[in-house]
Design a protein around this motif. Structure first.
Motif, PDB file in Angstrom:
ATOM      1  N   SER A   7     182.562  31.008 -31.070  1.00 24.25           N
ATOM      2  CA  SER A   7     182.134  29.612 -31.108  1.00 24.25           C
ATOM      3  C   SER A   7     180.679  29.487 -30.687  1.00 24.25           C
ATOM      4  CB  SER A   7     183.029  28.768 -30.202  1.00 24.25           C
ATOM      5  OG  SER A   7     182.608  27.420 -30.205  1.00 24.25           O
ATOM      6  N   ASN A   8     180.301  30.236 -29.665  1.00 21.94           N
ATOM      7  CA  ASN A   8     178.913  30.229 -29.204  1.00 21.94           C
ATOM      8  C   ASN A   8     177.978  30.770 -30.279  1.00 21.94           C
ATOM      9  OD1 ASN A   8     176.730  30.117 -27.164  1.00 21.94           O
ATOM     10  ND2 ASN A   8     176.852  32.360 -27.294  1.00 21.94           N
ATOM     11  N   VAL A   9     178.391  31.857 -30.936  1.00 19.66           N
ATOM     12  CA  VAL A   9     177.584  32.439 -32.015  1.00 19.66           C
ATOM     13  C   VAL A   9     177.404  31.432 -33.144  1.00 19.66           C
ATOM     14  CG1 VAL A   9     177.591  34.198 -33.841  1.00 19.66           C
ATOM     15  CG2 VAL A   9     178.136  34.845 -31.489  1.00 19.66           C
ATOM     16  N   LEU A  10     178.484  30.761 -33.527  1.00 18.73           N
ATOM     17  CA  LEU A  10     178.413  29.788 -34.619  1.00 18.73           C
ATOM     18  C   LEU A  10     177.503  28.612 -34.267  1.00 18.73           C
ATOM     19  CD1 LEU A  10     182.163  29.783 -35.709  1.00 18.73           C
ATOM     20  CD2 LEU A  10     180.244  30.765 -36.974  1.00 18.73           C
ATOM     21  N   HIS A  11     177.557  28.163 -33.031  1.00 19.47           N
ATOM     22  CA  HIS A  11     176.672  27.071 -32.612  1.00 19.47           C
ATOM     23  C   HIS A  11     175.203  27.507 -32.665  1.00 19.47           C
ATOM     24  CE1 HIS A  11     180.234  24.851 -31.223  1.00 19.47           C
ATOM     25  NE2 HIS A  11     179.443  23.792 -31.174  1.00 19.47           N
ATOM     26  N   ARG A  12     174.934  28.740 -32.296  1.00 22.79           N
ATOM     27  CA  ARG A  12     173.550  29.227 -32.345  1.00 22.79           C
ATOM     28  C   ARG A  12     173.066  29.372 -33.786  1.00 22.79           C
ATOM     29  NH1 ARG A  12     173.620  34.322 -28.470  1.00 22.79           N
ATOM     30  NH2 ARG A  12     171.485  34.540 -29.252  1.00 22.79           N
ATOM     31  N   ILE A  13     173.959  29.821 -34.675  1.00 21.64           N
ATOM     32  CA  ILE A  13     173.605  29.896 -36.097  1.00 21.64           C
ATOM     33  C   ILE A  13     173.331  28.500 -36.640  1.00 21.64           C
ATOM     34  CG2 ILE A  13     174.506  30.435 -38.399  1.00 21.64           C
ATOM     35  CD1 ILE A  13     176.046  32.768 -37.068  1.00 21.64           C
ATOM     36  N   ALA A  14     174.177  27.549 -36.276  1.00 24.05           N
ATOM     37  CA  ALA A  14     173.985  26.167 -36.730  1.00 24.05           C
ATOM     38  C   ALA A  14     172.641  25.620 -36.262  1.00 24.05           C
ATOM     39  CB  ALA A  14     175.132  25.293 -36.222  1.00 24.05           C
ATOM     40  N   GLU A  15     172.259  25.943 -35.044  1.00 28.22           N
ATOM     41  CA  GLU A  15     170.964  25.486 -34.532  1.00 28.22           C
ATOM     42  C   GLU A  15     169.818  26.113 -35.319  1.00 28.22           C
ATOM     43  OE1 GLU A  15     170.840  26.365 -30.398  1.00 28.22           O
ATOM     44  OE2 GLU A  15     172.414  24.926 -29.854  1.00 28.22           O
ATOM     45  N   GLU A  16     169.924  27.420 -35.607  1.00 29.00           N
ATOM     46  CA  GLU A  16     168.869  28.100 -36.361  1.00 29.00           C
ATOM     47  C   GLU A  16     168.718  27.504 -37.758  1.00 29.00           C
ATOM     48  OE1 GLU A  16     169.038  32.320 -36.569  1.00 29.00           O
ATOM     49  OE2 GLU A  16     169.156  32.609 -34.399  1.00 29.00           O
ATOM     50  N   PHE A  17     169.836  27.107 -38.357  1.00 28.84           N
ATOM     51  CA  PHE A  17     169.821  26.560 -39.711  1.00 28.84           C
ATOM     52  C   PHE A  17     169.683  25.038 -39.702  1.00 28.84           C
ATOM     53  CE2 PHE A  17     171.904  25.897 -44.003  1.00 28.84           C
ATOM     54  CZ  PHE A  17     170.908  26.544 -44.723  1.00 28.84           C
ATOM     55  N   GLU A  18     169.519  24.476 -38.517  1.00 31.48           N
ATOM     56  CA  GLU A  18     169.336  23.032 -38.326  1.00 31.48           C
ATOM     57  C   GLU A  18     170.514  22.232 -38.873  1.00 31.48           C
ATOM     58  OE1 GLU A  18     165.502  22.034 -39.882  1.00 31.48           O
ATOM     59  OE2 GLU A  18     164.439  23.083 -38.288  1.00 31.48           O
ATOM     60  N   ILE A  19     171.717  22.745 -38.575  1.00 34.90           N
ATOM     61  CA  ILE A  19     172.946  22.013 -38.880  1.00 34.90           C
ATOM     62  C   ILE A  19     173.375  21.291 -37.605  1.00 34.90           C
ATOM     63  CG2 ILE A  19     175.372  22.198 -39.581  1.00 34.90           C
ATOM     64  CD1 ILE A  19     174.647  24.876 -40.914  1.00 34.90           C
ATOM     65  N   GLU A  20     173.477  19.987 -37.673  1.00 36.28           N
ATOM     66  CA  GLU A  20     174.003  19.241 -36.529  1.00 36.28           C
ATOM     67  C   GLU A  20     175.523  19.376 -36.566  1.00 36.28           C
ATOM     68  OE1 GLU A  20     172.436  15.326 -35.821  1.00 36.28           O
ATOM     69  OE2 GLU A  20     170.655  15.777 -37.018  1.00 36.28           O
ATOM     70  N   LEU A  21     176.012  20.402 -35.901  1.00 35.27           N
ATOM     71  CA  LEU A  21     177.399  20.829 -36.053  1.00 35.27           C
ATOM     72  C   LEU A  21     178.367  19.818 -35.448  1.00 35.27           C
ATOM     73  CD1 LEU A  21     179.132  23.191 -37.086  1.00 35.27           C
ATOM     74  CD2 LEU A  21     178.945  24.209 -34.812  1.00 35.27           C
ATOM     75  N   SER A  22     179.329  19.388 -36.269  1.00 41.43           N
ATOM     76  CA  SER A  22     180.375  18.491 -35.779  1.00 41.43           C
ATOM     77  C   SER A  22     181.727  19.181 -35.705  1.00 41.43           C
ATOM     78  CB  SER A  22     180.480  17.252 -36.675  1.00 41.43           C
ATOM     79  OG  SER A  22     180.795  17.617 -38.009  1.00 41.43           O
ATOM     80  N   ASN A  23     181.899  20.245 -36.513  1.00 42.57           N
ATOM     81  CA  ASN A  23     183.180  20.955 -36.492  1.00 42.57           C
ATOM     82  C   ASN A  23     183.010  22.346 -37.085  1.00 42.57           C
ATOM     83  OD1 ASN A  23     186.103  20.975 -36.025  1.00 42.57           O
ATOM     84  ND2 ASN A  23     186.259  21.130 -38.250  1.00 42.57           N
ATOM     85  N   ALA A  24     183.767  23.295 -36.554  1.00 48.71           N
ATOM     86  CA  ALA A  24     183.815  24.655 -37.098  1.00 48.71           C
ATOM     87  C   ALA A  24     185.270  25.075 -37.180  1.00 48.71           C
ATOM     88  CB  ALA A  24     183.028  25.619 -36.216  1.00 48.71           C
ATOM     89  N   SER A  25     185.655  25.646 -38.316  1.00 46.24           N
ATOM     90  CA  SER A  25     187.036  26.080 -38.505  1.00 46.24           C
ATOM     91  C   SER A  25     187.060  27.427 -39.209  1.00 46.24           C
ATOM     92  CB  SER A  25     187.826  25.045 -39.307  1.00 46.24           C
ATOM     93  OG  SER A  25     187.188  24.764 -40.539  1.00 46.24           O
ATOM     94  N   THR A  26     188.165  28.128 -39.053  1.00 44.91           N
ATOM     95  CA  THR A  26     188.309  29.461 -39.623  1.00 44.91           C
ATOM     96  C   THR A  26     188.790  29.380 -41.066  1.00 44.91           C
ATOM     97  OG1 THR A  26     188.880  30.325 -37.438  1.00 44.91           O
ATOM     98  CG2 THR A  26     189.424  31.704 -39.325  1.00 44.91           C
ATOM     99  N   LEU A  27     188.163  30.178 -41.933  1.00 48.63           N
ATOM    100  CA  LEU A  27     188.624  30.344 -43.305  1.00 48.63           C
ATOM    101  C   LEU A  27     189.202  31.743 -43.456  1.00 48.63           C
ATOM    102  CD1 LEU A  27     185.611  28.785 -45.269  1.00 48.63           C
ATOM    103  CD2 LEU A  27     187.799  27.701 -44.718  1.00 48.63           C
ATOM    104  N   THR A  28     189.871  31.969 -44.571  1.00 44.09           N
ATOM    105  CA  THR A  28     190.434  33.293 -44.826  1.00 44.09           C
ATOM    106  C   THR A  28     189.313  34.296 -45.017  1.00 44.09           C
ATOM    107  OG1 THR A  28     192.349  32.305 -45.894  1.00 44.09           O
ATOM    108  CG2 THR A  28     191.943  34.635 -46.327  1.00 44.09           C
ATOM    109  N   GLY A  29     189.362  35.380 -44.265  1.00 42.19           N
ATOM    110  CA  GLY A  29     188.358  36.431 -44.386  1.00 42.19           C
ATOM    111  C   GLY A  29     188.984  37.703 -44.911  1.00 42.19           C
ATOM    112  N   GLY A  30     188.670  38.823 -44.286  1.00 43.05           N
ATOM    113  CA  GLY A  30     189.208  40.104 -44.715  1.00 43.05           C
ATOM    114  C   GLY A  30     189.123  41.099 -43.584  1.00 43.05           C
ATOM    115  N   ASP A  31     189.138  42.383 -43.938  1.00 38.17           N
ATOM    116  CA  ASP A  31     189.083  43.429 -42.928  1.00 38.17           C
ATOM    117  C   ASP A  31     187.677  43.610 -42.365  1.00 38.17           C
ATOM    118  OD1 ASP A  31     191.791  43.983 -43.347  1.00 38.17           O
ATOM    119  OD2 ASP A  31     191.331  45.336 -45.004  1.00 38.17           O
ATOM    120  N   ILE A  32     186.669  43.139 -43.093  1.00 39.49           N
ATOM    121  CA  ILE A  32     185.283  43.408 -42.722  1.00 39.49           C
ATOM    122  C   ILE A  32     184.625  42.193 -42.081  1.00 39.49           C
ATOM    123  CG2 ILE A  32     183.042  44.202 -43.579  1.00 39.49           C
ATOM    124  CD1 ILE A  32     184.618  45.224 -46.080  1.00 39.49           C
ATOM    125  N   ASN A  33     184.797  41.043 -42.712  1.00 34.06           N
ATOM    126  CA  ASN A  33     184.079  39.835 -42.307  1.00 34.06           C
ATOM    127  C   ASN A  33     185.019  38.785 -41.726  1.00 34.06           C
ATOM    128  OD1 ASN A  33     181.699  40.927 -43.529  1.00 34.06           O
ATOM    129  ND2 ASN A  33     182.443  40.215 -45.513  1.00 34.06           N
TER     130      ASN A  33
END
Length: 286
Positions: A7-33
């Motif tokens: 969650s902390n990593v995602l908030h920092r990415i959002a700040e770098e990309f200038e996304i005013e983050l209101s929500n973060a949720s998990t999507l289907t990934g895989g073995d790598i990502n």
């Protein structure tokens, strides 16, 4: 629930990309990502994360591949927006593609659009950068013929890796000679490179959208071979494809030759369960 460190990593990415983050949720990934949906005032964005040390340059290569697939404008592909690193995580930010049910003519559209993608040409086989096939490196040094590219840049690295892992494949010179004779002398085609049924979406128009590529200018039948390996593609797709961009005679007889590459990849990632099928194809051509 997203772990606190992620969650902390995602908030920092959002700040770098200038996304005013209101929500973060998990999507289907895989073995790598690990894959997440970020929502903010500017809209929705997809973020992929992986281990920067374990998969160096993976997302930069994926970004290049997505841009190459998008450039002709013949099939939908999400726009790759930014790559970077936060702590030990590499990340890739992508356009979010809302989904809808398939149109009644979805498979016909897919076949026609894939054919037009494969009509995109380059001066030689290969790509501007090496990339990945699953978790394994994929080499894209330029070659002047379809057979040299497929044998030297696709089969040989995976065969060497398999033998280093202890799988005795006993590949003969006759095998390589027969493969060389079987491969059509067609020009390089822009291919997705890992087109199984988990690597496309249905977009908001009910049309196909390609994701997670392993791009190269390569023999176009490679995509068709992968599509037939695990199924999930309607026969109407292949019919319309062949009408739009006719395949060389005997293409169905070569499907297993192209599948050998992907089966070797699975052997090297997942282990001995794929060895018998790999050996069956090697023995057929050797």
């Amino acid at each position: 629930m997203i772990e606190s460190n992620l969650s902390n990593v995602l908030h920092r990415i959002a700040e770098e990309f200038e996304i005013e983050l209101s929500n973060a949720s998990t999507l289907t990934g895989g073995d790598i990502n690990e894959v997440f949906l970020l929502e903010g005032k500017a809209g929705k964005f997809v973020v992929k994360l992986n281990d920067a040390e374990q998969y160096p340059g993976m997302f930069e290569a994926e970004k290049s591949g997505l841009e190459e697939l998008r450039a002709p404008g013949v099939i939908d592909v999400p726009s790759p927006m930014k790559t970077g690193q936060v702590d030990s995580y590499s990340y890739l930010i992508l356009e979010h593609k809302p989904s809808a049910p398939k149109r009644p003519d979805f498979w016909e559209i897919f076949g026609e659009q894939l054919a037009h993608l494969h009509k995109q040409r380059a001066g030689s086989f290969g790509f501007e950068t090496n990339n990945y096939i699953g978790s394994l490196p994929q080499y894209n040094d330029h070659r002047d013929s379809a057979s040299r590219f497929y044998l030297e840049m696709r089969l040989e690295p995976q065969i060497r890796m398999a033998e280093e892992k202890g799988f005795q494949l006993n590949v003969s010179n006759t095998f390589y000679e027969n493969c060389q004779q079987m491969i059509p002398d067609e020009p390089p085609a822009l291919i997705h490179g890992d087109l199984w049924n988990g690597n496309f979406l249905v977009n908001s128009d009910g049309r196909p959208c390609l994701i997670d590529p392993a791009v190269a200018y390569a023999p176009r039948e490679m995509d068709l071979g992968m599509m037939k390996l695990f199924g999930g593609f309607h026969e109407d797709l292949f019919k319309i494809y062949d009408q739009t961009f006719p395949l060389e005679a005997g293409w169905k007889d070569r499907v297993d030759l192209w599948q050998l590459y992907y089966l070797l990849v699975h052997l090297n990632i997942f282990g001995a369960g794929y060895r018998s099928k790999v050996l069956s194809i090697i023995n057929k051509y050797g």
